[in-house]
Write a protein that holds these residues in place. Structure first.
Motif, PDB file in Angstrom:
ATOM      1  N   GLY A  24       0.818  -1.210   0.000  1.00 42.68           N
ATOM      2  CA  GLY A  24       0.000   0.000   0.000  1.00 42.68           C
ATOM      3  C   GLY A  24       0.851   1.258   0.000  1.00 42.68           C
ATOM      4  O   GLY A  24       0.563   2.220  -0.713  1.00 42.68           O
ATOM      5  N   LEU A  25       1.925   1.256   0.783  1.00 43.87           N
ATOM      6  CA  LEU A  25       2.822   2.400   0.844  1.00 43.87           C
ATOM      7  C   LEU A  25       3.540   2.605  -0.489  1.00 43.87           C
ATOM      8  O   LEU A  25       3.668   3.737  -0.967  1.00 43.87           O
ATOM      9  CB  LEU A  25       3.838   2.191   1.966  1.00 43.87           C
ATOM     10  CG  LEU A  25       4.726   3.369   2.330  1.00 43.87           C
ATOM     11  CD1 LEU A  25       3.885   4.525   2.857  1.00 43.87           C
ATOM     12  CD2 LEU A  25       5.740   2.941   3.370  1.00 43.87           C
ATOM     13  N   ALA A  26       3.983   1.519  -1.091  1.00 42.09           N
ATOM     14  CA  ALA A  26       4.732   1.612  -2.348  1.00 42.09           C
ATOM     15  C   ALA A  26       3.861   2.104  -3.512  1.00 42.09           C
ATOM     16  O   ALA A  26       4.378   2.743  -4.428  1.00 42.09           O
ATOM     17  CB  ALA A  26       5.352   0.264  -2.690  1.00 42.09           C
ATOM     18  N   ILE A  27       2.547   1.832  -3.473  1.00 40.77           N
ATOM     19  CA  ILE A  27       1.696   2.291  -4.588  1.00 40.77           C
ATOM     20  C   ILE A  27       1.041   3.643  -4.304  1.00 40.77           C
ATOM     21  O   ILE A  27       0.286   4.146  -5.130  1.00 40.77           O
ATOM     22  CB  ILE A  27       0.634   1.234  -4.975  1.00 40.77           C
ATOM     23  CG1 ILE A  27      -0.324   0.954  -3.838  1.00 40.77           C
ATOM     24  CG2 ILE A  27       1.297  -0.034  -5.475  1.00 40.77           C
ATOM     25  CD1 ILE A  27      -1.490   0.047  -4.240  1.00 40.77           C
ATOM     26  N   PHE A  28       1.364   4.250  -3.179  1.00 41.43           N
ATOM     27  CA  PHE A  28       0.840   5.576  -2.838  1.00 41.43           C
ATOM     28  C   PHE A  28       1.070   6.602  -3.945  1.00 41.43           C
ATOM     29  O   PHE A  28       0.164   7.374  -4.268  1.00 41.43           O
ATOM     30  CB  PHE A  28       1.490   6.055  -1.536  1.00 41.43           C
ATOM     31  CG  PHE A  28       0.514   6.568  -0.529  1.00 41.43           C
ATOM     32  CD1 PHE A  28      -0.217   5.702   0.252  1.00 41.43           C
ATOM     33  CD2 PHE A  28       0.328   7.929  -0.367  1.00 41.43           C
ATOM     34  CE1 PHE A  28      -1.121   6.173   1.179  1.00 41.43           C
ATOM     35  CE2 PHE A  28      -0.567   8.411   0.561  1.00 41.43           C
ATOM     36  CZ  PHE A  28      -1.295   7.531   1.331  1.00 41.43           C
ATOM     37  N   PRO A  29       2.260   6.660  -4.559  1.00 40.54           N
ATOM     38  CA  PRO A  29       2.480   7.668  -5.607  1.00 40.54           C
ATOM     39  C   PRO A  29       1.599   7.483  -6.840  1.00 40.54           C
ATOM     40  O   PRO A  29       1.453   8.409  -7.642  1.00 40.54           O
ATOM     41  CB  PRO A  29       3.951   7.497  -5.987  1.00 40.54           C
ATOM     42  CG  PRO A  29       4.575   6.814  -4.831  1.00 40.54           C
ATOM     43  CD  PRO A  29       3.504   5.964  -4.232  1.00 40.54           C
ATOM     44  N   LEU A  30       1.010   6.334  -7.006  1.00 41.70           N
ATOM     45  CA  LEU A  30       0.156   6.084  -8.178  1.00 41.70           C
ATOM     46  C   LEU A  30      -1.249   6.645  -8.004  1.00 41.70           C
ATOM     47  O   LEU A  30      -2.002   6.722  -8.966  1.00 41.70           O
ATOM     48  CB  LEU A  30       0.083   4.583  -8.463  1.00 41.70           C
ATOM     49  CG  LEU A  30       1.430   3.879  -8.685  1.00 41.70           C
ATOM     50  CD1 LEU A  30       1.222   2.392  -8.873  1.00 41.70           C
ATOM     51  CD2 LEU A  30       2.172   4.490  -9.860  1.00 41.70           C
ATOM     52  N   ALA A  31      -1.596   7.032  -6.784  1.00 41.09           N
ATOM     53  CA  ALA A  31      -2.931   7.581  -6.524  1.00 41.09           C
ATOM     54  C   ALA A  31      -3.054   8.947  -7.182  1.00 41.09           C
ATOM     55  O   ALA A  31      -2.138   9.767  -7.123  1.00 41.09           O
ATOM     56  CB  ALA A  31      -3.176   7.678  -5.022  1.00 41.09           C
TER      57      ALA A  31
END
Length: 133
Positions: A24-31
C-alpha cells in the motif's frame, strides 16, 4: 485481531499485515485522487491493524522478568518514536530526491524489515535434539 493473534501463527499475521502495508505504501504515488489516497490509507491501516496485535502478543509472551506493563510501555514508546522519527527522516530524503521515491523506499524498507522479523520469529528447520540422559 487480538483473539486471532491468540489462535493463529503470530509471525504469519505480522508478515501478511506488513506486506499489505508495504505494498500500500509503495503504490501511494500512483494515486491520482483524494478517494484513492483515502482508500490506500484505510487499506494500510487495516493491514497494520492485523500485524499490531500479533507483535504486541509476542512482546507479552516474552515479557519475562520485566513484566507486562513495562514491555507494553516500551512497545508503545518505540511505536511513537517511529511515528515521530520516520516522517522527519523520510521528509529529509524527499527534500533531496523526489516525493514518490520516498514511498517506494518506505515499501522496500518495510519488506526488508519483514524479512528480518520473519527470520527471527520462524522456528529453525533443523531443531536441535537433546539427549535426556
Amino acid at each position: 485481531c487480538g483473539r486471532l493473534a491468540d489462535r493463529t501463527n503470530k509471525a504469519v499475521m505480522i508478515l501478511f499485515g506488513g506486506l499489505g502495508g508495504a505494498v500500500g505504501l509503495a503504490i501511494f504515488p500512483l494515486a491520482t485522487a483524494f478517494w484513492e489516497l483515502l482508500a490506500l490509507n484505510i487499506f494500510i491501516g487495516a493491514c497494520y491493524g492485523l500485524a499490531f496485535p500479533a507483535h504486541t502478543a509476542i512482546g507479552m509472551e516474552n515479557a519475562g522478568r520485566l513484566g507486562m506493563a513495562t514491555v507494553m510501555s516500551l512497545l508503545m514508546m518505540s511505536h511513537s518514536l517511529g511515528m515521530t522519527v520516520g516522517p522527519l527522516m523520510f521528509g529529509a530524503i524527499a527534500d533531496r530526491t523526489n516525493l514518490p521515491s520516498v514511498f517506494y523506499l518506505g515499501g522496500i524498507l518495510n519488506i526488508c524489515l519483514l524479512w528480518a522479523c520473519w527470520r527471527a520469529l520462524s522456528p529453525t528447520r533443523d531443531p536441535v535434539v537433546r539427549d535426556s540422559t
